[in-house]
Design an enzyme around this catalytic site. Sequence first.
Site, mmCIF file in Angstrom:
data_model
loop_
_atom_site.group_PDB
_atom_site.id
_atom_site.type_symbol
_atom_site.label_atom_id
_atom_site.label_comp_id
_atom_site.label_asym_id
_atom_site.label_seq_id
_atom_site.Cartn_x
_atom_site.Cartn_y
_atom_site.Cartn_z
ATOM 1 N N SER A 1 49.999 35.957 46.125
ATOM 2 C CA SER A 1 49.140 35.422 45.070
ATOM 3 C C SER A 1 49.671 35.762 43.684
ATOM 4 O O SER A 1 49.292 35.130 42.699
ATOM 5 C CB SER A 1 47.711 35.950 45.220
ATOM 6 O OG SER A 1 47.649 37.335 44.909
ATOM 7 N N CYS B 1 41.967 43.548 44.388
ATOM 8 C CA CYS B 1 42.589 44.021 45.627
ATOM 9 C C CYS B 1 43.402 42.925 46.326
ATOM 10 O O CYS B 1 42.954 41.782 46.401
ATOM 11 C CB CYS B 1 41.489 44.526 46.549
ATOM 12 S SG CYS B 1 42.012 44.885 48.226
ATOM 13 N N PRO B 2 44.627 43.211 46.797
ATOM 14 C CA PRO B 2 45.365 44.484 46.729
ATOM 15 C C PRO B 2 46.186 44.663 45.447
ATOM 16 O O PRO B 2 46.834 45.687 45.267
ATOM 17 C CB PRO B 2 46.293 44.396 47.938
ATOM 18 C CG PRO B 2 46.607 42.931 48.037
ATOM 19 C CD PRO B 2 45.341 42.208 47.627
ATOM 20 N N GLY B 3 46.192 43.647 44.568
ATOM 21 C CA GLY B 3 46.871 43.831 43.286
ATOM 22 C C GLY B 3 47.905 42.789 42.932
ATOM 23 O O GLY B 3 48.750 43.023 42.070
ATOM 24 N N GLY B 4 47.839 41.616 43.572
ATOM 25 C CA GLY B 4 48.827 40.571 43.278
ATOM 26 C C GLY B 4 48.824 40.145 41.821
ATOM 27 O O GLY B 4 49.880 39.989 41.202
ATOM 28 N N ASP C 1 31.498 45.481 41.973
ATOM 29 C CA ASP C 1 31.381 44.040 42.213
ATOM 30 C C ASP C 1 31.915 43.302 40.990
ATOM 31 O O ASP C 1 31.446 43.518 39.868
ATOM 32 C CB ASP C 1 29.908 43.698 42.450
ATOM 33 C CG ASP C 1 29.679 42.232 42.789
ATOM 34 O OD1 ASP C 1 30.559 41.395 42.485
ATOM 35 O OD2 ASP C 1 28.609 41.918 43.341
ATOM 36 N N ASP D 1 40.629 36.027 40.490
ATOM 37 C CA ASP D 1 40.996 35.203 41.644
ATOM 38 C C ASP D 1 40.063 35.538 42.804
ATOM 39 O O ASP D 1 40.507 35.899 43.881
ATOM 40 C CB ASP D 1 42.465 35.449 42.020
ATOM 41 C CG ASP D 1 42.969 34.480 43.081
ATOM 42 O OD1 ASP D 1 42.399 33.378 43.196
ATOM 43 O OD2 ASP D 1 43.929 34.821 43.806
ATOM 44 N N LYS E 1 38.160 27.941 43.568
ATOM 45 C CA LYS E 1 38.397 27.530 44.951
ATOM 46 C C LYS E 1 37.680 26.200 45.192
ATOM 47 O O LYS E 1 36.487 26.068 44.914
ATOM 48 C CB LYS E 1 37.894 28.593 45.924
ATOM 49 C CG LYS E 1 38.377 30.008 45.607
ATOM 50 C CD LYS E 1 39.898 30.137 45.637
ATOM 51 C CE LYS E 1 40.309 31.562 45.277
ATOM 52 N NZ LYS E 1 41.776 31.726 45.285
#
Length: 361
Positions: free
Chosen positions: A186, A219-222, A258, A275, A304
């Site tokens: 990503s 998460c995870p940090g793209g 959140d 994202d 999305k």
Amino acid sequence: MSSVVIYCRSGFENDAAAEITFHAAEQGFAGYVKAKPNTGYVIYECFDAQHGDEIIKKVDFKNMVFARQWFAGTLIENMPVEDRVGAVVEAAKDFTLCSELRVETPDTNEGKELLTFCKKISTPLKKALEKRNIVLREPKANRPVMHVLFLTNNTAYVGYSYSFNNSPFFMGILRLRMPSDAPSRSTLKLDEAFNVFIPEQQRESRVAAGMRSVDLGACPGGWTYQLVRRGMFVSAIDNGPMNDDLMQTGQVKHFRADGFKYRPEKRNITWLVCDMVEKPTKVTSLMIDWAVNAYAKELIFNLKLPMKKRFDSVYECLSMIRAELEKYGISYELQAKHLYHDREEVTVHLNVTKVPQSLYS
């Protein structure tokens, strides 16, 4: 030129067709669309032969979400195999002098099989076009770009786009290399977004080291990876775990929270990126809240898309943003694009240039 040729991702032909129909009608042009599923392109046929050229001048390409590239052109069929160069040159004989030649194919499996042929024919074709004074020997700014889109080895659309209103990339695609140490693929979406949305001459000042940023749903940090790579300090918001290498840079602070509820304590954030997998209208409402309250100056976020009515969904969200920001007297720049590295989503860039202080003081 009565035809406008539009490149798009395979499977998004209906969305590209709806979009060009909408924008052409908005400018007062009439025509109809020819589109087949999974071909990677659509054709808008104008009822007036001159309107193809007018459309690619008057419709702002930056407003085209699903179009990767476009040009005004004409179809050449049954080119003689022994002289395809001559057939293309003949079709382009009345073109305004072009700065460069791009011999392309649709971005499909069938199209990719033609790329070797396209590379092979490019050199003799360019020489022939230079000889006829149709294409310059060296690229020059502010001149049209000539396109030859091969559908088969003897069928092609031949035409031109304007350099001030097109994609600067071959086939409308910015290809990027996947960093070996990035946490996820990503990461390429945000890398492409920075390159597409921020003009090159402004990138150094607007996407700079030392800036503070927030990554919602990190998460995870793209996406955090791209911010860190550019020297920013990042507040990564996600209940999930972050990549260890990113945390060890000292540039990332992880908040287990959140993404829809988190708000920064201070209004010193330059970049907000997001994202998160959620309904597009819900993400849009969140982004509007950040913009109206001046929590961030520039925002890049993904929407999305639903399986059906993707064009309607995107344009509904863009209309929501415009309506709310204009209601509060906020100055802004808004652009959305179905990027090459996007799949069932589009990426939106919102640059908030002025927020009345009374809204948040």
